[in-house]
Design a protein around this motif. Structure first.
Motif, mmCIF file in Angstrom:
data_model
loop_
_atom_site.group_PDB
_atom_site.id
_atom_site.type_symbol
_atom_site.label_atom_id
_atom_site.label_comp_id
_atom_site.label_asym_id
_atom_site.label_seq_id
_atom_site.Cartn_x
_atom_site.Cartn_y
_atom_site.Cartn_z
ATOM 1 N N CYS A 143 8.685 56.032 4.911
ATOM 2 C CA CYS A 143 9.940 55.993 4.145
ATOM 3 C C CYS A 143 10.347 57.404 3.734
ATOM 4 N N ASN A 146 12.188 59.386 6.315
ATOM 5 C CA ASN A 146 13.513 58.912 6.704
ATOM 6 C C ASN A 146 14.497 59.226 5.580
ATOM 7 N N THR A 148 17.533 58.154 4.741
ATOM 8 C CA THR A 148 18.149 57.020 4.036
ATOM 9 C C THR A 148 17.158 56.325 3.130
ATOM 10 N N CYS A 149 15.982 56.042 3.652
ATOM 11 C CA CYS A 149 14.955 55.366 2.865
ATOM 12 C C CYS A 149 14.532 56.222 1.674
ATOM 13 N N LYS A 150 14.326 57.494 1.925
ATOM 14 C CA LYS A 150 13.907 58.403 0.846
ATOM 15 C C LYS A 150 14.960 58.475 -0.248
ATOM 16 N N ARG A 153 15.068 55.070 -2.129
ATOM 17 C CA ARG A 153 13.815 54.844 -2.848
ATOM 18 C C ARG A 153 13.761 55.729 -4.096
ATOM 19 N N PHE A 182 18.630 49.473 -2.504
ATOM 20 C CA PHE A 182 17.563 49.837 -1.570
ATOM 21 C C PHE A 182 17.416 48.778 -0.476
ATOM 22 N N VAL A 186 18.865 50.102 3.098
ATOM 23 C CA VAL A 186 17.803 50.690 3.920
ATOM 24 C C VAL A 186 17.449 49.735 5.067
ATOM 25 N N HIS A 190 12.063 50.154 7.419
ATOM 26 C CA HIS A 190 11.379 50.824 6.320
ATOM 27 C C HIS A 190 11.225 49.937 5.090
ATOM 28 N N SER A 191 12.289 49.229 4.700
ATOM 29 C CA SER A 191 12.205 48.418 3.474
ATOM 30 C C SER A 191 11.212 47.268 3.630
#
Length: 385
Positions: A143, A146, A148-150, A153, A182, A186, A190-191
């Motif tokens: 995560c 990445n 977007t994920c970071k 999050r 999130f 995401v 990842h999520s």
């Protein structure tokens, strides 16, 4: 019945656009405004109980007329820009749908997804050298790599871990909103990898707790006192988003013992999406600290009085839900598939990178074809879903 038109498969607009379209047409606009007045006048009961036979007839006439308008087929999309407004319009129309909460229709447009798509997205496989490690830790690392994920999050970690005062551990409203973003924004790669990561047998306790801590439960999940589940459900129904996510969960995760998948709708992926959609509402579920895989909102059935059976039925829809549990188990089994695939890749690599000492003997023992067959078999088994 009123709702037969909904299930007939007519073309649907989102409720915001349907409302705008209706308000541009005088006949539809007049009936729509009448219906909204009927609903407003009957908030404490079914709108058809508004005092006066003439008022009742007018309300009924308005509802019958709107059955032929786009409003009666409208739906919303999870995470859409005007989601709350869309849901407000939807529930304004369906205010008559009261009584058995398990029969409430979902306000969300169905998402065409398959279980195999989720597996292709899942970050569980990773590099062969780390396939035996804490998968939940690996998902968190993935995560952070990445953007977007970071981003999303970090956006929920901050409000969910920032103490507001000596009495308040966090701003729960901001925490919930950030969590919903999130899981709405995401990619599942990842999520879902963080929420449904599998744990190695050698490290079940610590790894399971890391998975449980994904949603920062001290803020998003726990309360000072555990509420009664029916009271929590009543609170949920006063919020458009929570009511909608809960209805979506009831629809898509309905168990069916005679079904091959354990789900009435035969679609694990829809159930998973609905479950993750509850996170960030007052009905946020999380893993229980029990030997078996079990989830539940933060509530119990104490002080239920004569409604104990109803409360137990509600909680068991989470904790004993075979549709949801089988899917979670299947995701966990994917870790086993990942290990098989990792062994296969390693054995066919010609050992061009450093390996633990036990790999070459396993490959030379002729296990590579068997591992390849088992990994292919697993891919075949999940492909129909």
């Amino acid at each position: 019945l009123v709702f037969e038109n909904l299930r007939a498969g007519a073309t649907r607009l989102d409720c915001v656009r349907a409302s705008e379209q209706c308000l541009k047409e005088q006949a539809c606009s007049t009936k729509y405004r009448t219906m909204r007045q009927c609903v407003a006048g009957g908030k404490e009961s079914n709108f058809s109980l508004v005092a006066g036979l003439e008022a009742k007839d007018e309300c009924r006439s308005a509802m019958d007329a709107l059955k032929q308008s786009p409003l009666y087929n409208c739906r919303c999309k999870r995470g859409m820009k005007k989601e709350k407004n869309c849901l407000r319009i939807y529930w304004g129309i369906y205010q008559t749908l009261q009584g058995n909460d398990f029969l409430e229709d979902s306000p969300y447009e169905p998402v065409n997804s398959r279980l195999s798509d989720i597996f292709r997205l899942a970050p569980i496989i990773g590099e062969p050298a780390v396939a035996r490690e804490n998968n939940c830790l690996n998902a968190a690392k993935a995560c952070n790599l990445n953007d977007t994920c970071k981003k999303y999050r970090s956006a929920y970690i901050s409000p969910c871990t920032s103490r507001v005062s000596t009495a308040e551990v966090c701003n729960k409203r901001k925490c919930h909103k950030a969590l919903r973003q999130f899981f709405d924004k995401v990619p599942p790669k990842h999520s879902y990898g963080m929420l449904f990561c599998s744990c190695p047998i050698s490290d079940q306790t610590a790894c399971s707790e890391r998975r449980r801590q994904t949603i920062v439960p001290v803020c998003s999940y726990e309360e000072k006192q555990k509420p009664n589940c029916l009271e929590l459900q009543a609170t949920c129904k006063t919020n458009y988003i929570c009511r909608s996510r809960l209805a979506d969960f009831f629809v898509n995760c309905q168990p069916e013992p005679r079904s091959l998948s354990g789900c009435l709708k035969e679609n694990y992926a829809d159930c998973l999406l609905s479950y993750s959609g509850l996170i960030g509402t007052v009905m946020t579920p999380n893993y229980l600290r029990t030997p078996k895989i079990s989830v539940s909102p933060y509530c119990d059935c104490s002080n239920s009085g004569n409604n104990k059976d109803e409360c137990d039925k509600f909680t068991e829809f989470f904790s004993e839900n075979t549709c949801l549990r089988e899917f979670i188990y299947l995701l966990f089994c994917f870790f086993f598939y990942s290990v098989l695939l990792a062994f296969t890749l390693i054995c066919s690599s010609g050992f061009t990178f450093p390996l633990p000492p036990y790999f070459p003997p396993l490959c030379s023992a002729g296990l590579s074809p068997i591992l390849l067959f088992l990994s292919s078999l697993f891919s075949f088994l999940v492909s129909p879903f």
